[in-house]
Design a protein around this motif. Structure first.
Motif, PDB file in Angstrom:
ATOM      1  N   GLU A   1     -12.507   0.048  -2.437  1.00 55.99           N
ATOM      2  CA  GLU A   1     -11.699  -0.877  -1.418  1.00 55.99           C
ATOM      3  C   GLU A   1     -12.669  -1.927  -1.071  1.00 55.99           C
ATOM      4  OE1 GLU A   1      -9.141   1.255   1.647  1.00 55.99           O
ATOM      5  OE2 GLU A   1     -10.327   2.912   1.143  1.00 55.99           O
TER       6      GLU A   1
ATOM      7  N   LYS B   1     -17.959  -3.953  -0.484  1.00 53.85           N
ATOM      8  CA  LYS B   1     -16.593  -2.859  -0.945  1.00 53.85           C
ATOM      9  C   LYS B   1     -16.986  -1.375  -0.895  1.00 53.85           C
ATOM     10  CE  LYS B   1     -17.608  -3.008  -5.901  1.00 53.85           C
ATOM     11  NZ  LYS B   1     -17.092  -3.259  -7.266  1.00 53.85           N
TER      12      LYS B   1
ATOM     13  N   GLU C   1       0.913  -0.969  -0.116  1.00 55.04           N
ATOM     14  CA  GLU C   1       0.158   0.015  -0.014  1.00 55.04           C
ATOM     15  C   GLU C   1       0.944   1.345  -0.050  1.00 55.04           C
ATOM     16  OE1 GLU C   1      -3.224   2.779   0.160  1.00 55.04           O
ATOM     17  OE2 GLU C   1      -3.095   0.582  -0.455  1.00 55.04           O
TER      18      GLU C   1
ATOM     19  N   TYR D   1      -8.343  -6.240  -5.292  1.00 57.14           N
ATOM     20  CA  TYR D   1      -8.012  -6.183  -3.788  1.00 57.14           C
ATOM     21  C   TYR D   1      -8.106  -7.398  -3.339  1.00 57.14           C
ATOM     22  CZ  TYR D   1      -8.602  -4.269   0.939  1.00 57.14           C
ATOM     23  OH  TYR D   1      -8.085  -3.929   2.675  1.00 57.14           O
TER      24      TYR D   1
ATOM     25  N   SER E   1      -4.917   1.488  -2.659  1.00 59.73           N
ATOM     26  CA  SER E   1      -6.418   1.886  -2.210  1.00 59.73           C
ATOM     27  C   SER E   1      -7.067   2.987  -2.889  1.00 59.73           C
ATOM     28  CB  SER E   1      -6.593   1.946  -0.736  1.00 59.73           C
ATOM     29  OG  SER E   1      -5.714   3.110  -0.461  1.00 59.73           O
ATOM     30  N   HIS E   2      -6.158   3.813  -3.535  1.00 60.36           N
ATOM     31  CA  HIS E   2      -6.634   5.195  -4.184  1.00 60.36           C
ATOM     32  C   HIS E   2      -6.428   4.972  -5.725  1.00 60.36           C
ATOM     33  CE1 HIS E   2      -6.338   6.654  -0.029  1.00 60.36           C
ATOM     34  NE2 HIS E   2      -6.851   7.955  -0.500  1.00 60.36           N
TER      35      HIS E   2
ATOM     36  N   SER F   1     -12.544   4.721  -7.190  1.00 60.13           N
ATOM     37  CA  SER F   1     -11.692   3.584  -6.733  1.00 60.13           C
ATOM     38  C   SER F   1     -12.269   2.897  -5.650  1.00 60.13           C
ATOM     39  CB  SER F   1     -10.501   4.428  -5.956  1.00 60.13           C
ATOM     40  OG  SER F   1      -9.612   3.512  -5.417  1.00 60.13           O
TER      41      SER F   1
END
Length: 734
Positions: A198, A180, A91, A205, A97-98, A196
């Motif tokens: 997560e 998500k 990360e 992911y 994550s972005h 985006s």
């Protein structure tokens, strides 16, 4: 800086505090509250239940059960720390994550993107079976060929993960549980915002999380392995600390999750742990052998290079057998397990000929024959060094002969480049395909800085000391054997147990030497050497080797002192890793992929540099003619035709090459024309070996970067990429 704005709401996942409120096991103590309907049942102390029942079934005393519990707890802690470490490094490096879906896909460069594309194919298919059929009848990867990618690319990890993802999202969708959270990311610098997501419901992911969980579990196995080999939980701690302190030399899974080794190596650790148990046990059970075979299979299925690692393992075991540390019956049982595994793998890989024509397969057969003929060797040669040497020569000769016979009979040439690569390490031999490997740093000889790094963390000195002690005792045994005239009869129980105990240490030392040789020849393979050095470091806690230090407390003080010294450089190495902060961005490639998606037909065929072609296939779904998986003879020749663009040949010749492959567009990268890792390693220089008559001419790629006419037409260009369209007349001649 990026701004992260919440786009979609849903149930928030449980916090860590909430998770901690749900222990895995009930707290100690006995409740006095009876459940309804149970009043009439009396408690019978002769039939223990719960943890006590498990302890009785395992035949453990209370103290042994407590020790086992502590060991498993420490192993679980090691696994959690490694999972967290990998996740954070990944990360921090990419700000994963972005990233948008396209950016996440672009982050999987070269062959990583190729492997991930098949996972994407299966999860986006109407059904799992439809997706499986698509990857087994693939028309996009090597246009116009239809290939079984499951057979060619060891894609079982992607098949399994895709099935898990479909089941997970299906169940969560049925239960109405959000999987998500999606956001709108403001990228700044005049760039358009991107979405985006997560959470485990995001395909990328989910994929990465599973890889890191698997490698977290690997660290738990590492702790158990070190503790079991050394006979001390402190040995497990030493192994774990050595791995963390040398993390950058031990693994690259945090930078390259989809690579085959990320899935395969944890199963090698399990396999070697089981093998250690088998070597230590005088009469291993059938269950142990089956477990060894299953772990062996799980190691081989995901990775095409597993056969070379297993070859070194079989060779190390055979050397242990020759020296008398491994009984013939046990060696044959291990060989049978390997053979059965190889056969099952061959079937599951749809008859992949590389398995049967490998040195590993030939070695299994030749060693089996040598052991079966051991009485003949004893009759012809006097027991001792001569017999050992003749057995070794018989193994090498018969393995090489059988390998080339099988390759000839089955007309297999997919692994011919491996022979060329090995040949280039010891001679001045070089050709196009060999240079494509050796010009990459990871396939070069090991760098001199690596032993220095081992030295600073004391990993190298500890291993040298451990191996020296094992070698010294082995030499004593050999001298005693030769002095006694090679007699091994009438070995009592105690002596037999001692030989078994030494046998596992001799094997691990020989395996270390084999891994060291592989790493010296090919730097990438230090990913086997360093973890095994961490395992061997656990032996500083072994009473068998270091009992001469003194009582247990004194021995532990010495070990803690060594770990404290190791930590000086080790902590600095970890801090250097934690300091890596970045954010993935590749705007030129993003522009290229967007242009392809918007301005070309779905059946337009592309060619270009192997890493870029993987991204084109993954993100646009367009057919390609070459890709980064270089282990197929036909693909190597295709890539050679494509890379003629970077030679000094005429434009007409290159155009004909692309015509043969049915290419519509060629993605030209100036960097591939000028990049030079070292003298003789730029693409035009590599081509000079194959095309000496054009040496001295200006490379065609240089001409194309200035003006692509009259042979091609430039239809897209930016700072990095230029897309050349193959003329219609050329296309009609396919």
């Amino acid at each position: 800086m990026v701004a992260k704005n919440r786009k979609q709401t849903g149930k928030s996942p449980a916090t860590q505090t909430d998770r901690d409120k749900s222990p895995l096991v009930s707290p100690p103590g006995k409740s006095n509250v009876r459940r309804p309907g149970r009043e009439g049942k009396a408690f019978n102390s002769s039939h223990p239940n719960g943890l006590s029942g498990i302890r009785h079934k395992l035949g453990l005393t209370p103290s042994a059960a407590v020790k086992l519990g502590i060991t498993l707890l420490l192993a679980a802690l090691s696994g959690y720390l490694h999972w967290h470490h990998l996740s954070q490094l990944f990360e921090n490096d990419r700000h994963f994550s972005h990233l948008s879906n396209l950016e996440k896909e672009m982050a999987f460069r070269t062959e990583m993107g190729l492997y991930y594309s098949y996972y994407k194919t299966i999860i986006e298919a109407p059904s799992f079976l439809d997706g499986l059929h698509m990857v087994m009848n693939d028309r996009l990867t090597e246009y116009p060929l239809v290939i079984n990618t499951l057979k060619r690319f060891n894609l079982y990890p992607e098949v399994v993960l895709a099935s898990w993802y479909r089941m997970y999202t299906g169940v969560m969708g049925y239960l109405g549980i959000p999987t998500k959270m999606c956001w709108s990311i403001n990228r700044g610098e005049g760039l358009t915002p991107v979405d985006s997501c997560e959470g485990m419901g995001d395909p990328a992911y989910f994929y990465v999380a599973c890889v890191f969980l698997l490698n977290g579990a690997m660290m738990s196995l590492f702790f158990i392995y070190g503790a079991y080999l050394s006979g001390s939980r402190l040995g497990g701690i030493v192994t774990t600390m050595c791995f963390f302190f040398n993390h950058g030399e031990s693994t690259r899974v945090m930078w390259t999750p989809p690579l085959r080794e990320s899935f395969a190596y944890p199963f090698l650790v399990l396999q070697m742990l089981l093998l250690t148990y088998i070597l230590r046990t005088r009469n291993p059970s059938r269950t142990a052998m089956v477990a060894l075979g299953v772990s062996n299979l799980c190691f081989m299925l995901p990775w095409q290079f597993a056969q070379f690692v297993l070859l070194t393992q079989v060779a190390s075991l055979f050397a242990s057998y020759i020296l008398g540390y491994l009984a013939a019956a046990k060696m044959q049982s291990i060989l049978v397990t390997h053979m059965n595994t190889l056969c099952v793998c061959f079937i599951l890989m749809f008859g992949n000929s590389m398995l049967l024509t490998s040195f590993y397969a030939s070695s299994l057969v030749s060693i089996w024959a040598i052991i079966a003929l051991r009485d003949r060797f004893a009759q012809v040669f006097k027991p001792g060094i001569v017999t050992w040497v003749m057995q070794g020569l018989a193994w090498v000769g018969s393995t090489v002969l059988l390998k080339f016979m099988l390759s000839t009979v089955l007309s297999a040439s997919d692994d011919a480049h491996i022979s060329g690569l090995i040949k280039s390490k010891f001679t001045s031999y070089k050709d196009f395909h060999t240079l494509m490997y050796t010009c990459a740093a990871e396939f070069d000889f090991i760098e001199l800085e690596t032993p220095v790094r081992y030295l600073k963390t004391l990993l190298l000195p500890i291993n040298m000391l451990v191996v020296a002690l094992i070698a010294g005792r082995t030499i004593q045994d050999v001298v005693r054997f030769l002095r006694d005239g090679g007699k091994t009869d009438d070995v009592d129980e105690a002596a037999g147990s001692e030989i078994v105990g030494k046998g596992e240490l001799v094997y691990h030392s020989l395996q270390l030497v084999a891994f060291a040789l592989l790493a010296i020849l090919i730097m990438r393979l230090k990913l086997f050497l360093t973890p095994h050095m961490c395992i061997m470091a656990s032996l500083i806690c072994s009473k068998q080797l270091f009992g001469w230090i003194g009582e247990k407390f004194k021995h532990q003080i010495v070990v803690f002192a060594i770990m404290a010294i190791m930590a000086v450089q080790g902590v600095a190495n970890l801090q250097a890793q934690w300091a890596i902060i970045g954010e993935f961005s590749n705007l030129p490639q993003e522009e290229l992929l967007d242009w392809i998606q918007d301005n070309t037909q779905p059946d337009s065929v592309f060619a270009g540099a192997m890493p870029t072609m993987a991204s084109v296939k993954l993100s646009t779904g367009r057919p390609i003619v070459n890709h980064p998986h270089y282990e197929d003879a036909g693909l190597r020749e295709r890539t050679k035709l494509v890379y003629s663009m970077y030679s000094r040949m005429s434009g007409e010749t290159v155009k004909r090459n692309l015509m043969k492959l049915g290419v519509d567009f060629f993605v030209l990268e100036d960097s591939w024309c000028t990049r030079r890792t070292r003298p003789g390693c730029s693409m035009p220089e590599i081509w000079d070996i194959e095309d000496p008559q054009n040496v001295g001419k200006i490379p065609l790629c240089t001409h194309m970067s200035r003006n692509s006419r009259p042979h091609f037409t430039t239809v897209f260009s930016n700072d990095i990429y230029k897309v050349l369209k193959v003329p219609k007349a050329t296309k009609d001649l396919r």
